[in-house]
Scaffold this active site. Structure first.
Site, PDB file in Angstrom:
ATOM      1  N   GLU A 196      54.598  -0.920  65.263  1.00  0.00           N
ATOM      2  CA  GLU A 196      53.957   0.193  64.545  1.00  0.00           C
ATOM      3  C   GLU A 196      52.450   0.229  64.832  1.00  0.00           C
ATOM      4  O   GLU A 196      51.618   0.194  63.924  1.00  0.00           O
ATOM      5  CB  GLU A 196      54.221   0.079  63.039  1.00  0.00           C
ATOM      6  N   GLU A 250      63.924   0.485  63.645  1.00  0.00           N
ATOM      7  CA  GLU A 250      63.868   0.247  62.201  1.00  0.00           C
ATOM      8  C   GLU A 250      64.319   1.502  61.485  1.00  0.00           C
ATOM      9  O   GLU A 250      63.809   2.587  61.744  1.00  0.00           O
ATOM     10  CB  GLU A 250      62.445  -0.087  61.714  1.00  0.00           C
TER      11      GLU A 250
END
Length: 472
Positions: free
Chosen positions: A174, A367
């Site tokens: 991320e 995810e």
């Protein structure tokens, strides 16, 4: 030409965790401290002077000593891939050490061997919110260009060590979250409110150059390596059809797209250059940076997807999306999780199509999952389980939309459900915000037996994998 109607035959089904949220053993076998060891309240909470007893991550679910049992359960579900991270401070305890820590290297050898024993491919994140604490305290994390060299040395070490065991790699987890959580994401010790945009985007540049550099190193060490970037995906909808609101949503999405633009296209996009010009930001490029970014782009894009947000030209007129890491305003059309995250399965199809239309490279959902409070019960056979139909419903809806995106023509490599076994939440550092198909008996006060129990969703996901997503 036939149109694909479902997931491809070699689709990579599995689950995902991060070292800092499952391993525990924070001071075992020569491991150094990481930024996680001083953030007991999660990503947005206080930073302590050292490890404190209330930090659940210090012990987490003790995957360090339970990995064989846990990987056997993943294999029982039929995993083709297991995403985890290497804790940088297990390999280089301070981050800038001369020599790596052999005990740390051996641990991941053992984990990867255990995966391969069952035919499970490891998918390994090099940096998943786990900057060695020493690098944060001495260099202020990624603000300092010297971090690139430390990261290259670490990456080279693990690439060489695991070159015959790991095929799939991700550079930074991320990476776009550094704009919102500079300490957790970038190891930047300077408080966020004291950081200038100049400092923050210079740190981003250092990470992007490091990502390109280790992608180059990876392909040199093993041309078969597949290296991806990893971003937090968050589709942003205009709150109304007012063109100003539409433009506000576009601007918000461009902030995230900048990271994939640079990883995939190899250069800074025009909208970001405009932002720099209008805000007196002058990124310092060292000699060779532009060439590295241009010539060593990623093989695929991976991303997390939990929620969408809405945007408006005048956001102060609306309720903010309180639970959202990346802000935004509340979308009145969507339900929310117990932690205030907007639940939007269709948003996953939208983001898959947007990424693929924009880049035409393979995509990987690494995810996606639902954090919820689970109740451990005994079923009629006397076995402990969790009746988590709400999680099955969440994942079924998201996978159905992923399948629609594949029908739309998107090249989707795989899907790893987040927190496939209960872990310590990154955002809140709670155990009670559970994601897994496997319940771990540990509580927010640290008590518990650490026993593992299969939830109802365990067998549901096993059938999904067995049928390659035909039976959702």
């Amino acid at each position: 030409m036939s149109k694909r109607m479902g997931f491809k035959e070699d689709f990579l089904w599995g689950g995902a965790v991060a070292a800092n949220q499952v391993e525990g053993a924070y001071d075992v076998d020569g491991k150094g401290l990481s930024v996680q060891d001083v953030t007991p309240d999660g990503a947005m909470g206080r930073i302590t002077d050292g490890p404190t007893e209330d930090n659940l991550k210090l012990q987490a679910i003790d995957f360090y000593h339970h990995y064989k049992e846990d990987i056997a359960l993943f294999a029982e579900m039929g995993y083709k891939v297991f995403r985890t991270s290497i804790a940088w401070s297990r390999i280089f305890p301070n981050g800038d050490d001369e020599e790596p820590n052999e005990a740390g290297l051996q641990f991941y050898d053992d984990v990867f061997d255990e995966c391969l024993k069952y035919g499970i491919e490891p998918l390994v994140t090099l940096s998943h919110y786990e900057t060695p604490l020493h690098l944060s305290e001495k260099y202020d994390g990624w603000k300092d260009r010297r971090m690139i060299g430390f990261f290259e040395k670490y990456a080279r070490t693990v690439f060489n060590r695991y070159k015959d065991k790991v095929k799939y790699w991700l550079t930074f987890n991320e990476i776009n979250s550094v704009l919102h959580m500079p300490f957790i994401s970038g190891g930047i010790k300077t408080p966020k409110e004291e950081l200038s945009d100049q400092e923050l985007y210079q740190a981003v540049h250092h990470e992007l150059v490091a990502s390109a550099s280790v992608t180059k190193i990876a392909h040199e060490i093993n041309p078969e390596f597949q290296v991806g970037c990893m971003v937090l995906a968050m589709p942003t909808y205009p709150i109304s059809s007012n063109p100003e609101d539409v433009l506000a949503a576009k601007d918000a999405e461009n902030t995230n797209y900048a990271f994939t633009d640079i990883h995939v296209r190899g250069q800074y996009p025009g909208h970001l250059l405009r932002f720099f010009a209008e805000n007196d930001i002058a990124i310092q490029f060292a000699e060779g940076d532009a060439e590295l970014l241009k010539n060593h782009t990623v093989d695929f894009i991976s991303f997390s997807y939990y929620m969408s947000v809405a945007a408006a030209a005048h956001p102060e007129e609306y309720s903010s999306g309180a639970g959202n890491v990346i802000g935004g305003i509340e979308n009145p059309h969507l339900e929310k999780s117990e932690w205030g995250w907007a639940i939007d399965p269709v948003g996953l199809r939208i983001v898959l199509n947007d990424f693929y239309d924009r880049y035409q490279v393979p995509l990987f959902i690494v995810e996606n999952g639902l954090g919820a409070k689970d109740q451990l019960i005994q079923n009629e056979n006397g076995q402990y389980t969790v009746e988590d139909d709400y999680r099955i419903d969440y994942m079924q809806q998201h996978l159905a939309q992923a399948k629609e995106a594949v029908k739309d023509g998107v090249d989707l490599m795989g899907y790893t459900a987040w927190g496939c076994i209960d872990l310590v939440s990154a955002s809140t550092a709670q155990m009670s915000k559970r994601y897994g198909f496997i319940y771990v008996d540990r509580n927010d006060d640290g008590s518990g037996s650490f026993n593992r129990y299969k939830k109802k969703s365990f067998n549901w996901y096993k059938k999904v994998i067995e049928t390659n997503g035909e039976n959702l």
